[in-house]
Design a protein around this motif. Structure first.
Motif, short mmCIF file in Angstrom:
data_model
loop_
_atom_site.label_atom_id
_atom_site.label_comp_id
_atom_site.label_asym_id
_atom_site.label_seq_id
_atom_site.Cartn_x
_atom_site.Cartn_y
_atom_site.Cartn_z
N GLU A 41 -44.11 -50.62 -19.27
CA GLU A 41 -44.90 -49.61 -19.98
C GLU A 41 -43.90 -48.83 -20.83
O GLU A 41 -42.70 -49.07 -20.73
CB GLU A 41 -45.54 -48.63 -18.97
N THR A 42 -44.37 -47.89 -21.63
CA THR A 42 -43.45 -47.00 -22.34
C THR A 42 -43.75 -45.57 -21.94
O THR A 42 -44.90 -45.15 -21.92
CB THR A 42 -43.57 -47.15 -23.87
N HIS A 43 -42.71 -44.87 -21.57
CA HIS A 43 -42.84 -43.47 -21.15
C HIS A 43 -42.11 -42.51 -22.08
O HIS A 43 -42.03 -41.33 -21.80
CB HIS A 43 -42.30 -43.30 -19.73
N GLY A 44 -41.55 -43.01 -23.17
CA GLY A 44 -40.78 -42.16 -24.07
C GLY A 44 -39.36 -42.00 -23.57
O GLY A 44 -39.07 -42.22 -22.39
N LEU A 45 -38.47 -41.64 -24.45
CA LEU A 45 -37.06 -41.48 -24.11
C LEU A 45 -36.86 -40.17 -23.35
O LEU A 45 -37.27 -39.11 -23.81
CB LEU A 45 -36.23 -41.50 -25.39
N ASN A 46 -36.25 -40.24 -22.18
CA ASN A 46 -36.03 -39.07 -21.34
C ASN A 46 -34.92 -38.20 -21.92
O ASN A 46 -33.79 -38.66 -22.07
CB ASN A 46 -35.67 -39.52 -19.92
N PRO A 47 -35.23 -36.93 -22.25
CA PRO A 47 -34.21 -36.07 -22.87
C PRO A 47 -33.01 -35.79 -21.97
O PRO A 47 -31.89 -35.59 -22.46
CB PRO A 47 -34.97 -34.78 -23.20
N ASN A 48 -33.21 -35.79 -20.66
CA ASN A 48 -32.07 -35.58 -19.76
C ASN A 48 -31.15 -36.79 -19.75
O ASN A 48 -29.93 -36.64 -19.62
CB ASN A 48 -32.56 -35.25 -18.35
N ALA A 49 -31.70 -37.98 -19.88
CA ALA A 49 -30.87 -39.18 -19.99
C ALA A 49 -30.03 -39.10 -21.27
O ALA A 49 -28.83 -39.40 -21.25
CB ALA A 49 -31.73 -40.44 -20.00
N VAL A 50 -30.65 -38.68 -22.35
CA VAL A 50 -29.93 -38.52 -23.62
C VAL A 50 -28.80 -37.52 -23.45
O VAL A 50 -27.66 -37.75 -23.86
CB VAL A 50 -30.89 -38.08 -24.75
N ALA A 51 -29.08 -36.39 -22.80
CA ALA A 51 -28.09 -35.32 -22.63
C ALA A 51 -26.89 -35.76 -21.81
O ALA A 51 -25.74 -35.53 -22.20
CB ALA A 51 -28.75 -34.10 -22.00
N VAL A 52 -27.13 -36.43 -20.67
CA VAL A 52 -25.99 -36.80 -19.83
C VAL A 52 -25.20 -37.96 -20.43
O VAL A 52 -23.98 -38.04 -20.23
CB VAL A 52 -26.40 -37.09 -18.37
N MET A 53 -25.85 -38.82 -21.19
CA MET A 53 -25.10 -39.87 -21.88
C MET A 53 -24.24 -39.26 -22.97
O MET A 53 -23.09 -39.67 -23.17
CB MET A 53 -26.05 -40.92 -22.45
N SER A 120 -31.69 -25.59 -9.40
CA SER A 120 -31.48 -25.19 -10.80
C SER A 120 -31.53 -26.42 -11.70
O SER A 120 -31.43 -27.56 -11.23
CB SER A 120 -30.11 -24.53 -10.95
N GLU A 121 -31.65 -26.19 -13.02
CA GLU A 121 -31.63 -27.30 -13.98
C GLU A 121 -30.32 -28.07 -13.89
O GLU A 121 -30.30 -29.29 -13.99
CB GLU A 121 -31.87 -26.78 -15.40
N GLU A 122 -29.23 -27.34 -13.69
CA GLU A 122 -27.93 -27.98 -13.57
C GLU A 122 -27.88 -28.90 -12.35
O GLU A 122 -27.37 -30.03 -12.43
CB GLU A 122 -26.82 -26.92 -13.48
N GLU A 123 -28.42 -28.46 -11.24
CA GLU A 123 -28.46 -29.28 -10.03
C GLU A 123 -29.34 -30.52 -10.25
O GLU A 123 -29.02 -31.61 -9.77
CB GLU A 123 -28.99 -28.47 -8.84
N GLN A 124 -30.41 -30.34 -11.00
CA GLN A 124 -31.28 -31.47 -11.31
C GLN A 124 -30.57 -32.49 -12.20
O GLN A 124 -30.73 -33.70 -12.03
CB GLN A 124 -32.57 -30.99 -11.98
N LEU A 125 -29.77 -32.00 -13.15
CA LEU A 125 -29.03 -32.90 -14.04
C LEU A 125 -28.02 -33.76 -13.28
O LEU A 125 -27.67 -34.85 -13.73
CB LEU A 125 -28.32 -32.11 -15.14
N GLU A 126 -27.56 -33.27 -12.14
CA GLU A 126 -26.60 -34.04 -11.35
C GLU A 126 -27.16 -35.40 -10.94
O GLU A 126 -26.42 -36.37 -10.83
CB GLU A 126 -26.13 -33.25 -10.12
N CYS A 127 -28.49 -35.47 -10.71
CA CYS A 127 -29.13 -36.76 -10.39
C CYS A 127 -28.91 -37.75 -11.53
O CYS A 127 -28.60 -38.93 -11.30
CB CYS A 127 -30.63 -36.59 -10.19
#
Length: 148
Positions: A41-53, A120-127
């Motif tokens: 399926e397509t779910h759109g590009l995840n902005p958090n994936a873009v940010a951590v890359m 926090s958002e920062e803790e979530q980004l760690e995933c």
């Protein structure tokens, strides 16, 4: 000079893990692999994936979430499923495409669970960072680890 190997990273929604894998492969192994990613399926590009890359020096911001059917005209040497759902529903690929499953945790699901616990958002980004680094480690083993 030998022909580059066509590799497809397949995930459910082509929004995060498969996008990271495509980005890392193009960045680290673009001399020997043609990397693609798609979803059931397509779910759109995840902005958090873009940010951590981006943090790691890999820009995937121009990627788009694509359906597997958009690649019907490409012969894949190998298809890597990066999530359980894609592995279980992986379609038949004509030719001799080797299908390999290398599952990675789902960062959006993990982040959502953490958010519900007040993280926090920062803790979530760690995933996302953890999975990004696991995918990078896998890509660094390519193509030798595929047994092609």
């Amino acid at each position: 000079m030998s022909k580059k190997i066509n590799i497809l990273f397949l995930c459910t929604g082509n929004s995060c893990r498969s996008q990271m894998a495509e980005g890392w492969t193009k960045h680290l192994k673009g001399d020997v692999l043609n990397a693609y990613s798609a979803g059931i399926e397509t779910h759109g590009l995840n902005p958090n994936a873009v940010a951590v890359m981006k943090e790691a020096g890999v820009d995937i911001s121009s990627h788009t979430s694509q359906l597997l059917s958009e690649f019907d005209d490409i012969y894949f040497d190998v298809v890597v499923t990066v999530c359980g759902h894609a592995h279980e529903t992986c379609p038949y690929f004509p030719g001799n495409a080797k299908v390999v499953h290398v599952g990675f945790p789902d960062p959006p699901a993990q982040a959502k669970e953490l958010a519900e616990q007040g993280a926090s958002e920062e803790e979530q980004l760690e995933c996302y960072r953890k999975v990004r680094d696991e995918i990078k480690a896998f890509v660094e083993t390519l193509p030798e680890s595929l047994g092609l």
